[in-house]
Scaffold this motif. Structure first.
Motif, PDB file in Angstrom:
ATOM      1  N   GLN A 143     -20.966  72.168 -10.077  1.00 56.47           N
ATOM      2  CA  GLN A 143     -20.490  72.820 -11.301  1.00 56.47           C
ATOM      3  C   GLN A 143     -19.405  73.871 -11.036  1.00 56.47           C
ATOM      4  O   GLN A 143     -18.363  73.873 -11.656  1.00 56.47           O
ATOM      5  N   THR A 144     -19.714  74.768 -10.101  1.00 57.31           N
ATOM      6  CA  THR A 144     -18.808  75.900  -9.863  1.00 57.31           C
ATOM      7  C   THR A 144     -17.791  75.625  -8.761  1.00 57.31           C
ATOM      8  O   THR A 144     -16.805  76.340  -8.631  1.00 57.31           O
ATOM      9  N   GLY A 145     -18.049  74.629  -7.938  1.00 58.93           N
ATOM     10  CA  GLY A 145     -17.167  74.350  -6.812  1.00 58.93           C
ATOM     11  C   GLY A 145     -17.297  75.356  -5.678  1.00 58.93           C
ATOM     12  O   GLY A 145     -16.475  75.389  -4.771  1.00 58.93           O
ATOM     13  N   LYS A 146     -18.329  76.184  -5.739  1.00 62.04           N
ATOM     14  CA  LYS A 146     -18.478  77.229  -4.710  1.00 62.04           C
ATOM     15  C   LYS A 146     -19.619  76.939  -3.742  1.00 62.04           C
ATOM     16  O   LYS A 146     -20.562  76.224  -4.071  1.00 62.04           O
ATOM     17  N   ILE A 147     -19.504  77.536  -2.567  1.00 60.67           N
ATOM     18  CA  ILE A 147     -20.562  77.419  -1.567  1.00 60.67           C
ATOM     19  C   ILE A 147     -21.710  78.335  -1.975  1.00 60.67           C
ATOM     20  O   ILE A 147     -21.525  79.543  -2.095  1.00 60.67           O
ATOM     21  N   THR A 148     -22.892  77.747  -2.192  1.00 59.69           N
ATOM     22  CA  THR A 148     -24.030  78.561  -2.635  1.00 59.69           C
ATOM     23  C   THR A 148     -25.113  78.660  -1.570  1.00 59.69           C
ATOM     24  O   THR A 148     -25.970  79.534  -1.634  1.00 59.69           O
ATOM     25  N   THR A 149     -25.078  77.732  -0.618  1.00 60.70           N
ATOM     26  CA  THR A 149     -26.139  77.635   0.377  1.00 60.70           C
ATOM     27  C   THR A 149     -25.533  77.183   1.699  1.00 60.70           C
ATOM     28  O   THR A 149     -24.561  76.435   1.693  1.00 60.70           O
ATOM     29  N   VAL A 150     -26.112  77.647   2.795  1.00 58.50           N
ATOM     30  CA  VAL A 150     -25.786  77.030   4.080  1.00 58.50           C
ATOM     31  C   VAL A 150     -27.073  76.628   4.780  1.00 58.50           C
ATOM     32  O   VAL A 150     -28.055  77.361   4.753  1.00 58.50           O
TER      33      VAL A 150
END
Ligand code: C2E
Ligand code: CA
Ligand code: CA
Ligand code: CA
Length: 280
Positions: A50-57
């Motif tokens: 949805q956001t195109g962002k890294i949320t987790t590694v």
């Protein structure tokens, strides 16, 4: 000796012998590596669709031994599980996860760290205590820790009440759980009801030839809708191409992991990615 087709037998036992001696070597060196802090961690970023962002590694163990060379997790983890050294590796990885998560938190990066667990760690009655202690040591909020377990783990755990209880306690703390390698085991719908699961990770074997096989596309779409019907987020792993990414996005997949996003990278490299995300 090689008469009468006996050659096969000879070479088989040689390869068994080799395997055995390698296992023993790895076990011995692993003990030393753990004592000398020789293991390290790489992080595999996960992108929210949805956001195109890294949320987790996802934290992945890495080990290069000076004698044995690089030992892949695929070789290392089964041996560690057999010998019990998995608990040691687990504690090491958990500590790294909490330490990093708290560093990233303090720098203002809202990111979760995902930890791969083995059922043997949860057979330790102290697992909840171990995790709580580690979170406290690094002043790390439970919400930033995610724990991945495989379908195989889930199948065994559904008959082991103490494991389910430990997972539920951690979930109540705010720790979340991911069902890894989804679709590779013998699907049991029972554990979906018994275990606290907030995310399903569709195994990369489904994603590999996604573009070539229409049947797979129906299957993956089905898995995504199945997860959503249970209010479980669905992440796909092993996404390598933009085509795969776009199709998964179209199918409503929540997050993706794989070389299309990034290979496993160091903590510093993760930070560079997060800083880039923060600017957009
Ligand atoms: P996994 O949890 O399914 O992790 C994903 C594996 O796929 C990782 O391999 C990762 O490097 C690789 N991968 C990621 N993206 C792609 C892609 O786009 N294409 C392809 N072909 N591969 C991709 P890795 O690091 O070798 O780990 C293998 C397995 O070892 C993991 O599978 C996990 O089950 C286990 N493992 C790794 N680290 C740990 C650990 O600290 N503890 C435990 N218990 N298991 C671990
Ligand atoms: Ca995993
Ligand atoms: Ca996986
Ligand atoms: Ca796997």
């Amino acid at each position: 000796i090689k008469k009468d087709g006996g050659g096969t037998i000879v070479s088989l036992s040689q390869s068994d012998q080799y395997k055995l001696s390698r296992t023993i070597q790895i076990e011995k060196r692993l003990l030393e590596a753990l004592n000398q802090n020789d293991l390290h961690v790489m992080y595999l970023p996960q992108k929210d669709v949805q956001t195109g962002k890294i949320t987790t590694v996802e934290a992945l163990v890495r080990w290069e031994d000076e004698v044995l060379g690089v030992i892949s997790p695929e070789e290392l983890i089964p041996i560690a599980e057999e010998t019990g050294l998995i608990n040691e590796i687990g504690t090491f990885m958990l500590e790294k996860c909490c330490e990093q998560a708290s560093i990233w938190q303090s720098k203002g990066f809202p990111i979760k760290v995902s930890y791969n667990s083995s059922i043997r760690e949860f057979r330790d009655k102290n697992m909840v205590k171990i995790i709580r202690k580690m979170l406290e040591k690094y002043n790390c909020s439970p919400e930033t820790l995610q724990i991945e377990f495989t379908e195989k783990f889930a199948l065994e755990a559904e008959a082991e009440k103490p494991i389910i209880q430990q997972m539920q306690k951690l979930q109540a703390d705010g720790v979340s759980f991911v069902l890894d390698d989804f679709g590779t085991g013998y699907a049991s719908l029972r554990y979906l009801q018994l275990l606290p699961i907030s995310q399903l990770k569709v195994d990369k074997s489904f994603i590999n030839s996604l573009m070539q096989q229409e049947k797979l596309q129906h299957l993956v779409l089905g898995l995504i809708q199945f997860g959503h019907s249970l209010s479980i987020r669905v992440v796909a792993e092993g996404v390598e191409t933009i085509d795969q990414y776009q199709l998964l996005k179209h199918m409503g997949c929540d997050a993706i992991q794989g070389y299309y996003v990034s290979k496993p990278i160091s903590a510093n490299e993760v930070e560079a990615l997060l800083s880039k995300d923060a600017k957009t």
